[in-house]
Design a protein around this motif. Structure first.
Motif, PDB file in Angstrom:
ATOM      1  N   LEU A 254       0.823  -1.212   0.000  1.00  0.00           N
ATOM      2  CA  LEU A 254       0.000   0.000   0.000  1.00  0.00           C
ATOM      3  C   LEU A 254       0.854   1.258   0.000  1.00  0.00           C
ATOM      4  CD1 LEU A 254      -2.947   1.008   0.070  1.00  0.00           C
ATOM      5  CD2 LEU A 254      -2.762   1.067   2.571  1.00  0.00           C
TER       6      LEU A 254
ATOM      7  N   ASN B 161      -1.568   2.292  -5.034  1.00  0.00           N
ATOM      8  CA  ASN B 161      -2.939   2.577  -4.601  1.00  0.00           C
ATOM      9  C   ASN B 161      -3.848   1.526  -5.230  1.00  0.00           C
ATOM     10  OD1 ASN B 161      -5.219   3.797  -3.590  1.00  0.00           O
ATOM     11  ND2 ASN B 161      -5.321   5.347  -5.191  1.00  0.00           N
TER      12      ASN B 161
ATOM     13  N   TRP C   2      -5.731   7.522  -1.361  1.00  0.00           N
ATOM     14  CA  TRP C   2      -4.545   6.717  -1.065  1.00  0.00           C
ATOM     15  C   TRP C   2      -3.884   7.202   0.228  1.00  0.00           C
ATOM     16  CZ3 TRP C   2       0.164   6.333  -4.928  1.00  0.00           C
ATOM     17  CH2 TRP C   2       1.058   5.353  -4.481  1.00  0.00           C
TER      18      TRP C   2
ATOM     19  N   TRP D 177      -6.034   6.089   3.128  1.00  0.00           N
ATOM     20  CA  TRP D 177      -5.851   4.662   3.468  1.00  0.00           C
ATOM     21  C   TRP D 177      -4.547   4.454   4.238  1.00  0.00           C
ATOM     22  CZ3 TRP D 177     -10.425   4.694   2.834  1.00  0.00           C
ATOM     23  CH2 TRP D 177     -11.140   4.627   1.662  1.00  0.00           C
TER      24      TRP D 177
END
Length: 219
Positions: A147, A151, A181, A184
């Motif tokens: 991650l 993305n 992104w 997250w």
């Protein structure tokens, strides 16, 4: 048991829909109205700032319209939605995407049966503007290291526990793209994500011009 009683037994889910008032909004709202999960509120964010929005496709779902009277960037619109959301669980659905009827219920079930996980996401089918499936599915299992590089989770794939916001997670308004992104990555500092290997979200590749308003929801 009545629908109202069933809804009261289920935690509230807030679905934040950032919109420029495009025609695709009706499909997005219809996909929320069709969810088999009973307790959902729609937080509709008028990102254009002056659009008369048609929300009829939301049906009987409770809907809160968020409008500031001015155009909002992608990150500003996301934060405005977070500020207005009341649900224990939150997800985003931009106006050019849509979800299957079981999307929310599958993700809620995953979170409520995984006490150590506060975010869950589905696989997501990429489509063209006409809704035809393209030869790509976002289906990577969660890897916090990956991650940091890629993305790989579309914004409407994830359902997360709103208590994560108390950790200071918020959209960085310095970002014009990839704001999801960054968000997250913030969430991943506080929880692992659980991937459900089931396609219940659809990511539409719409092409728009590059001025600020049209870029709002397209990356």
């Amino acid at each position: 048991m009545s629908t109202e009683s069933l809804a009261e037994e289920k935690h509230l889910v807030s679905i934040i829909c950032r919109t420029l008032g495009r025609p695709e909004l009706q499909q997005a709202l219809q996909s929320i109205a069709s969810q088999d999960y009973p307790n959902i509120e729609i937080v509709l964010v008028d990102a254009a700032g002056n659009n008369p929005l048609n929300s009829a496709a939301a049906g009987d779902r409770p809907l809160e319209l968020v409008t500031t009277g001015t155009a909002l960037t992608r990150s500003q619109a996301a934060n405005a939605g977070l500020d207005a959301a009341h649900g224990k669980y939150i997800q985003f659905l931009d106006d050019d995407d849509w979800i299957d009827p079981t999307h929310v219920s599958q993700l809620v079930n995953k979170l409520e049966n995984s006490s150590e996980v506060m975010a869950a996401y589905s696989s997501t089918q990429k489509t063209n503007a006409a809704g035809d499936f393209l030869d790509y599915v976002f289906k990577e299992d969660f890897d916090p290291i990956l991650l940091m590089r890629d993305n790989y989770i579309p914004i409407h794939a994830i359902l997360f526990d709103s208590t994560l916001l108390k950790q200071g997670c918020r959209f960085d308004e310095a970002f014009d793209i990839y704001e999801d992104w960054d968000f997250w990555l913030q969430l991943s500092q506080h929880t692992h994500f659980q991937h459900i290997d089931s396609i219940t979200a659809y990511y539409s590749c719409l092409l728009y011009t590059s001025d600020a308003a049209d870029d709002l929801l397209c990356v």
